[in-house]
Design a protein around this motif. Structure first.
Motif, PDB file in Angstrom:
ATOM      1  N   LEU A   1       1.965  20.091   6.607  1.00 28.47           N
ATOM      2  CA  LEU A   1       2.759  18.871   6.758  1.00 28.47           C
ATOM      3  C   LEU A   1       2.081  17.718   6.041  1.00 28.47           C
ATOM      4  CD1 LEU A   1       5.168  17.510   8.387  1.00 28.47           C
ATOM      5  CD2 LEU A   1       3.406  16.765   9.985  1.00 28.47           C
ATOM      6  N   CYS A   2       2.881  16.874   5.422  1.00 31.76           N
ATOM      7  CA  CYS A   2       2.362  15.632   4.854  1.00 31.76           C
ATOM      8  C   CYS A   2       3.488  14.616   4.867  1.00 31.76           C
ATOM      9  CB  CYS A   2       1.861  15.850   3.425  1.00 31.76           C
ATOM     10  SG  CYS A   2       1.226  14.328   2.668  1.00 31.76           S
ATOM     11  N   ILE A   3       3.175  13.411   5.312  1.00 30.64           N
ATOM     12  CA  ILE A   3       4.171  12.344   5.309  1.00 30.64           C
ATOM     13  C   ILE A   3       3.686  11.244   4.375  1.00 30.64           C
ATOM     14  CG2 ILE A   3       5.403  10.634   6.717  1.00 30.64           C
ATOM     15  CD1 ILE A   3       4.909  12.523   9.140  1.00 30.64           C
ATOM     16  N   THR A   4       4.561  10.811   3.469  1.00 35.49           N
ATOM     17  CA  THR A   4       4.207   9.728   2.547  1.00 35.49           C
ATOM     18  C   THR A   4       5.301   8.655   2.607  1.00 35.49           C
ATOM     19  OG1 THR A   4       5.450  10.558   0.646  1.00 35.49           O
ATOM     20  CG2 THR A   4       3.229  11.466   0.965  1.00 35.49           C
ATOM     21  N   HIS A   5       5.051   7.511   1.953  1.00 40.74           N
ATOM     22  CA  HIS A   5       6.136   6.554   1.735  1.00 40.74           C
ATOM     23  C   HIS A   5       7.054   7.136   0.654  1.00 40.74           C
ATOM     24  CE1 HIS A   5       3.492   5.903  -1.599  1.00 40.74           C
ATOM     25  NE2 HIS A   5       4.405   5.181  -2.208  1.00 40.74           N
TER      26      HIS A   5
ATOM     27  N   ALA B   1       0.816  -1.222   0.000  1.00 41.35           N
ATOM     28  CA  ALA B   1       0.000   0.000   0.000  1.00 41.35           C
ATOM     29  C   ALA B   1       0.841   1.259   0.000  1.00 41.35           C
ATOM     30  CB  ALA B   1      -0.941   0.013   1.206  1.00 41.35           C
ATOM     31  N   ASN B   2       0.298   2.296  -0.680  1.00 42.45           N
ATOM     32  CA  ASN B   2       0.844   3.647  -0.639  1.00 42.45           C
ATOM     33  C   ASN B   2       0.384   4.335   0.643  1.00 42.45           C
ATOM     34  OD1 ASN B   2       1.837   4.056  -3.588  1.00 42.45           O
ATOM     35  ND2 ASN B   2      -0.215   3.245  -3.864  1.00 42.45           N
ATOM     36  N   LEU B   3       1.203   5.245   1.157  1.00 42.51           N
ATOM     37  CA  LEU B   3       0.898   5.913   2.428  1.00 42.51           C
ATOM     38  C   LEU B   3       0.764   7.426   2.254  1.00 42.51           C
ATOM     39  CD1 LEU B   3       0.954   5.765   5.674  1.00 42.51           C
ATOM     40  CD2 LEU B   3       3.371   6.385   5.413  1.00 42.51           C
ATOM     41  N   VAL B   4      -0.251   7.999   2.893  1.00 45.43           N
ATOM     42  CA  VAL B   4      -0.374   9.455   3.014  1.00 45.43           C
ATOM     43  C   VAL B   4      -0.826   9.752   4.438  1.00 45.43           C
ATOM     44  CG1 VAL B   4      -1.581  11.533   2.240  1.00 45.43           C
ATOM     45  CG2 VAL B   4      -1.002   9.758   0.575  1.00 45.43           C
ATOM     46  N   ILE B   5      -0.075  10.593   5.151  1.00 44.57           N
ATOM     47  CA  ILE B   5      -0.467  11.021   6.498  1.00 44.57           C
ATOM     48  C   ILE B   5      -0.623  12.540   6.476  1.00 44.57           C
ATOM     49  CG2 ILE B   5       0.261  11.189   8.921  1.00 44.57           C
ATOM     50  CD1 ILE B   5       1.912   8.615   8.464  1.00 44.57           C
ATOM     51  N   LEU B   6      -1.740  13.019   6.980  1.00 44.69           N
ATOM     52  CA  LEU B   6      -2.023  14.460   7.003  1.00 44.69           C
ATOM     53  C   LEU B   6      -2.592  14.869   8.359  1.00 44.69           C
ATOM     54  CD1 LEU B   6      -3.751  14.734   3.520  1.00 44.69           C
ATOM     55  CD2 LEU B   6      -1.750  16.077   4.200  1.00 44.69           C
ATOM     56  N   PRO B   7      -2.336  16.118   8.791  1.00 45.77           N
ATOM     57  CA  PRO B   7      -3.022  16.617   9.996  1.00 45.77           C
ATOM     58  C   PRO B   7      -4.538  16.618   9.778  1.00 45.77           C
ATOM     59  CG  PRO B   7      -1.209  18.070   9.376  1.00 45.77           C
ATOM     60  CD  PRO B   7      -1.401  17.111   8.241  1.00 45.77           C
TER      61      PRO B   7
ATOM     62  N   PRO C   1      -8.270   9.697  13.578  1.00 44.01           N
ATOM     63  CA  PRO C   1      -7.233  10.663  13.957  1.00 44.01           C
ATOM     64  C   PRO C   1      -6.381  10.139  15.125  1.00 44.01           C
ATOM     65  CG  PRO C   1      -9.314  11.786  13.571  1.00 44.01           C
ATOM     66  CD  PRO C   1      -9.601  10.310  13.471  1.00 44.01           C
ATOM     67  N   GLY C   2      -5.076  10.209  14.983  1.00 47.19           N
ATOM     68  CA  GLY C   2      -4.151   9.787  16.038  1.00 47.19           C
ATOM     69  C   GLY C   2      -3.821   8.301  16.031  1.00 47.19           C
ATOM     70  N   GLU C   3      -4.625   7.519  15.349  1.00 41.24           N
ATOM     71  CA  GLU C   3      -4.419   6.056  15.354  1.00 41.24           C
ATOM     72  C   GLU C   3      -3.280   5.682  14.411  1.00 41.24           C
ATOM     73  OE1 GLU C   3      -4.163   2.910  16.497  1.00 41.24           O
ATOM     74  OE2 GLU C   3      -6.237   3.268  17.169  1.00 41.24           O
ATOM     75  N   TYR C   4      -2.333   4.860  14.891  1.00 41.22           N
ATOM     76  CA  TYR C   4      -1.245   4.417  14.004  1.00 41.22           C
ATOM     77  C   TYR C   4      -1.230   2.906  13.809  1.00 41.22           C
ATOM     78  CZ  TYR C   4       0.729   4.343  18.735  1.00 41.22           C
ATOM     79  OH  TYR C   4       0.910   4.149  20.076  1.00 41.22           O
TER      80      TYR C   4
ATOM     81  N   ARG D   1      -0.985  13.681  17.664  1.00 42.07           N
ATOM     82  CA  ARG D   1      -2.267  13.040  17.949  1.00 42.07           C
ATOM     83  C   ARG D   1      -3.365  13.393  16.960  1.00 42.07           C
ATOM     84  NH1 ARG D   1      -3.400  14.068  24.130  1.00 42.07           N
ATOM     85  NH2 ARG D   1      -5.498  13.513  23.443  1.00 42.07           N
ATOM     86  N   ASP D   2      -3.110  14.363  16.095  1.00 43.85           N
ATOM     87  CA  ASP D   2      -4.145  14.697  15.105  1.00 43.85           C
ATOM     88  C   ASP D   2      -3.820  14.157  13.701  1.00 43.85           C
ATOM     89  OD1 ASP D   2      -2.111  16.439  14.340  1.00 43.85           O
ATOM     90  OD2 ASP D   2      -3.518  18.012  13.761  1.00 43.85           O
ATOM     91  N   PHE D   3      -2.835  13.278  13.606  1.00 44.08           N
ATOM     92  CA  PHE D   3      -2.475  12.737  12.284  1.00 44.08           C
ATOM     93  C   PHE D   3      -3.515  11.712  11.805  1.00 44.08           C
ATOM     94  CE2 PHE D   3       2.469  13.283  12.186  1.00 44.08           C
ATOM     95  CZ  PHE D   3       2.304  14.653  12.243  1.00 44.08           C
ATOM     96  N   VAL D   4      -3.914  11.853  10.548  1.00 47.84           N
ATOM     97  CA  VAL D   4      -4.828  10.884   9.940  1.00 47.84           C
ATOM     98  C   VAL D   4      -4.079  10.148   8.827  1.00 47.84           C
ATOM     99  CG1 VAL D   4      -7.022  10.542   8.724  1.00 47.84           C
ATOM    100  CG2 VAL D   4      -6.832  12.319  10.493  1.00 47.84           C
ATOM    101  N   THR D   5      -4.145   8.815   8.889  1.00 46.38           N
ATOM    102  CA  THR D   5      -3.392   7.952   7.975  1.00 46.38           C
ATOM    103  C   THR D   5      -4.296   7.369   6.896  1.00 46.38           C
ATOM    104  OG1 THR D   5      -1.800   7.355   9.686  1.00 46.38           O
ATOM    105  CG2 THR D   5      -2.056   5.794   7.854  1.00 46.38           C
ATOM    106  N   PHE D   6      -3.855   7.515   5.643  1.00 49.84           N
ATOM    107  CA  PHE D   6      -4.560   6.941   4.496  1.00 49.84           C
ATOM    108  C   PHE D   6      -3.646   5.909   3.832  1.00 49.84           C
ATOM    109  CE2 PHE D   6      -7.921  10.177   4.250  1.00 49.84           C
ATOM    110  CZ  PHE D   6      -7.356  11.212   4.964  1.00 49.84           C
ATOM    111  N   LEU D   7      -4.179   4.719   3.565  1.00 52.47           N
ATOM    112  CA  LEU D   7      -3.421   3.694   2.846  1.00 52.47           C
ATOM    113  C   LEU D   7      -4.143   3.382   1.537  1.00 52.47           C
ATOM    114  CD1 LEU D   7      -2.757   1.823   6.120  1.00 52.47           C
ATOM    115  CD2 LEU D   7      -0.922   2.509   4.577  1.00 52.47           C
TER     116      LEU D   7
END
Lengths: 263, 263
Positions: free
Chosen positions: A241-245, A35-41, A67-70, A109-115
């Protein structure tokens, strides 16, 4: 000792978590979806979720975390999104700030993760049908291009679609369409077949991401929507901010590719 | 004057908008997709969008509008979601407060509109394949039941899945599965075939919504996830406000059912 090619998804994630694997994941845990990853506030989460709903071909959602779940629930019951991806790109205001091997220190704690689904899944289906794939034959990363096809915008998110390209002889195009169309949750069928210029690609030999591959005489380039699209969109939309793979360095799930096939 | 059965989607929406049609929409604008409606204040929008992502069978998204937007883009280019649905249910804190014919006075700038696929689309595909549907033969509304199957929760939203039931003789079950599975964006294949008790339905003759239909000797009840599920979920989650269509009184789009079929 067994080779990493034969490791289970769980074993590979464990290696990655310990910092012992930071390379591309192509060919690992064959049969399992990556899976591709995108994390955003959180303030961007509705807009981005809407963006994926409107652009399901480049952004086919496999799982979204609260939100906040990893920890994932659907793709794996024992994964930690902060550590289980070999390499992460950290973008601030659309600029690549750093490439890192884990993001525990950055986590908020407000990061939302999309796969999002990845074309590795349908490539395996092509190989099983004895349809060879050039970049795999040449031991390269797939060629990816930023097109001039606009994604449908949603809130702050807008930008061009990124595509991956695989060349095929004319008699292989129809089966390639049929097979990949069975996998709507991993980009589905091609979005363009033939002339690269029609979608804004000037030079097939100069991909924007990945490697250039050989296109033999008589072969036709076939283009699929690509999960790197969110990175192009983030570069345009410039969220704080954005974090991806890192392209090619995917999250390896416990879900079989076959489970992702259309009914 | 031509009968309403032969009116185009645009003509029917115009009648509805003028308050001249407030009845169920089954059988109208055959060939065109109809949609379930859910409107929520923006503070609930991410949670509900996530709920639909996690529960695609009862909540297959066709279109989501930006906050405050009441004009559709994808399903029609000339529809007004505040007036173009024959009847609306207004829920406050999970209680049905009113049933109204338009919601212009209630409209707020933070309302987010969700339009979900409807089983009318796959029913048409069944009829085209000469598979008769009991509630249509009996000129009734489909039977709908609240099951004990939990939806996957998302933020504040949680609750049971609502299903619709159509009885078939054993030799028709397989084609009914095959045909409806082609329409993932309008609930897809059945979620249960046979014993109603297994999914918490005690009495097939007493549906929670719609009408009771005849189940002949030897026929098997077949259950599909239903777009009324969000109304059951809203009754449980009790958001400050939620506006839905009245079951059976759908939004009629300009999209052909055939455009919604899986590739």
């Amino acid at each position: 000792m067994k080779k990493i090619d034969h490791f289970s998804p769980r074993e590979i994630r464990s290696l990655v978590r310990k910092g012992k694997w930071d390379k591309p994941t192509a060919g690992l845990a064959m049969g399992y979806a990556q899976a591709n990853l995108v994390i955003l506030p959180q303030k961007y989460a509705f807009d981005f979720l809407l963006f994926t709903q409107r652009n399901p071909k480049p952004c086919p959602l496999l799982e979204v975390l609260e939100p906040g779940e990893y920890r994932t629930k659907f793709l794996s019951s024992n994964a930690d999104i902060r550590t289980d991806i070999p390499r992460y790109n950290v973008y601030r205001k659309g600029e690549l700030e750093a490439t890192v091997k884990e993001i525990r220190d950055l986590w908020k704690r407000d990061f939302v993760t999309f796969l999002l689904g990845c074309s590795f899944s349908f490539e395996e289906a092509l190989l099983r049908s004895k349809i060879p794939i050039r970049h795999i034959e040449e031991n390269k990363n797939v060629s990816m291009y930023i097109t001039h096809i606009p994604c449908k915008s949603a809130g702050v998110f807008h930008g061009p679609m990124v595509v991956s390209m695989r060349p095929f002889p004319p008699d292989r195009i129809s089966p390639a369409v049929q097979i990949t169309s069975r996998y709507a949750s991993v980009h589905g069928g091609p979005i363009h077949i033939g002339d690269p210029l029609k979608i804004g690609i000037k030079n097939l030999k100069k991909p924007d991401f990945g490697d250039s591959v050989t296109v033999k005489k008589g072969e036709v380039p076939v283009f699929w929507a690509c999960g790197v699209t969110p990175q192009a969109v983030v570069m345009e939309a410039k969220p704080d901010l954005c974090i991806t793979h890192v392209p090619g360095h995917m999250f390896i799930s416990d879900i079989l590719n076959e489970e992702l096939a259309n009914p």
